[in-house]
Scaffold this motif. Sequence first.
Motif, PDB file in Angstrom:
ATOM      1  N   LYS A 293      14.139-127.258  30.059  1.00 58.32           N
ATOM      2  CA  LYS A 293      14.674-128.729  30.745  1.00 58.32           C
ATOM      3  C   LYS A 293      15.410-128.469  31.872  1.00 58.32           C
ATOM      4  O   LYS A 293      15.285-129.206  32.983  1.00 58.32           O
ATOM      5  CB  LYS A 293      14.963-129.387  29.651  1.00 58.32           C
ATOM      6  CG  LYS A 293      13.950-129.918  28.745  1.00 58.32           C
ATOM      7  CD  LYS A 293      14.599-130.564  27.434  1.00 58.32           C
ATOM      8  CE  LYS A 293      13.751-130.791  26.543  1.00 58.32           C
ATOM      9  NZ  LYS A 293      14.607-131.273  25.199  1.00 58.32           N
ATOM     10  N   GLU A 294      16.562-127.689  31.816  1.00 60.81           N
ATOM     11  CA  GLU A 294      17.584-127.640  32.756  1.00 60.81           C
ATOM     12  C   GLU A 294      16.888-126.966  34.141  1.00 60.81           C
ATOM     13  O   GLU A 294      17.158-127.517  35.126  1.00 60.81           O
ATOM     14  CB  GLU A 294      18.658-126.392  32.319  1.00 60.81           C
ATOM     15  CG  GLU A 294      19.792-126.344  33.210  1.00 60.81           C
ATOM     16  CD  GLU A 294      20.880-125.563  32.778  1.00 60.81           C
ATOM     17  OE1 GLU A 294      21.478-124.822  33.631  1.00 60.81           O
ATOM     18  OE2 GLU A 294      20.902-125.173  31.702  1.00 60.81           O
ATOM     19  N   LEU A 295      16.046-125.856  33.815  1.00 61.39           N
ATOM     20  CA  LEU A 295      15.384-125.406  35.156  1.00 61.39           C
ATOM     21  C   LEU A 295      14.587-126.496  35.897  1.00 61.39           C
ATOM     22  O   LEU A 295      14.654-126.618  37.092  1.00 61.39           O
ATOM     23  CB  LEU A 295      14.735-124.310  34.799  1.00 61.39           C
ATOM     24  CG  LEU A 295      13.877-123.558  35.843  1.00 61.39           C
ATOM     25  CD1 LEU A 295      14.933-123.138  37.128  1.00 61.39           C
ATOM     26  CD2 LEU A 295      12.925-122.506  35.500  1.00 61.39           C
ATOM     27  N   LEU A 296      13.631-127.274  34.986  1.00 56.61           N
ATOM     28  CA  LEU A 296      12.854-128.243  35.775  1.00 56.61           C
ATOM     29  C   LEU A 296      13.800-129.382  36.277  1.00 56.61           C
ATOM     30  O   LEU A 296      13.233-129.919  37.455  1.00 56.61           O
ATOM     31  CB  LEU A 296      12.032-128.731  34.794  1.00 56.61           C
ATOM     32  CG  LEU A 296      10.920-129.846  35.170  1.00 56.61           C
ATOM     33  CD1 LEU A 296      10.182-128.849  35.941  1.00 56.61           C
ATOM     34  CD2 LEU A 296      10.100-130.126  33.668  1.00 56.61           C
ATOM     35  N   GLY A 297      14.985-129.757  35.761  1.00 59.49           N
ATOM     36  CA  GLY A 297      15.765-130.835  36.201  1.00 59.49           C
ATOM     37  C   GLY A 297      16.522-130.321  37.365  1.00 59.49           C
ATOM     38  O   GLY A 297      16.910-131.313  38.145  1.00 59.49           O
TER      39      GLY A 297
END
Length: 71
Positions: free
Chosen positions: A62-66
Amino acid sequence: MPAVTSLTLQLLAWIAERERTYAQTMEAWKSSCPRLTVWEDAIAHGLVRIQRGNVLLTEAGKELLGMQPVT
């Protein structure tokens, strides 16, 4: 954060769109090319996990995608 390919980001975005089963994910992201390791890379980098037959983004996923710019 691991270095990832654009295909890995596409996989993460696809999973984030809605709930996906493991079977759906394998059908959509299967490859006979040994050099195309999108699924294996996402698992190895801890970006996705399988829980009760569903594929989910981890907090790292989620962090990477965000972090990606919206296009």
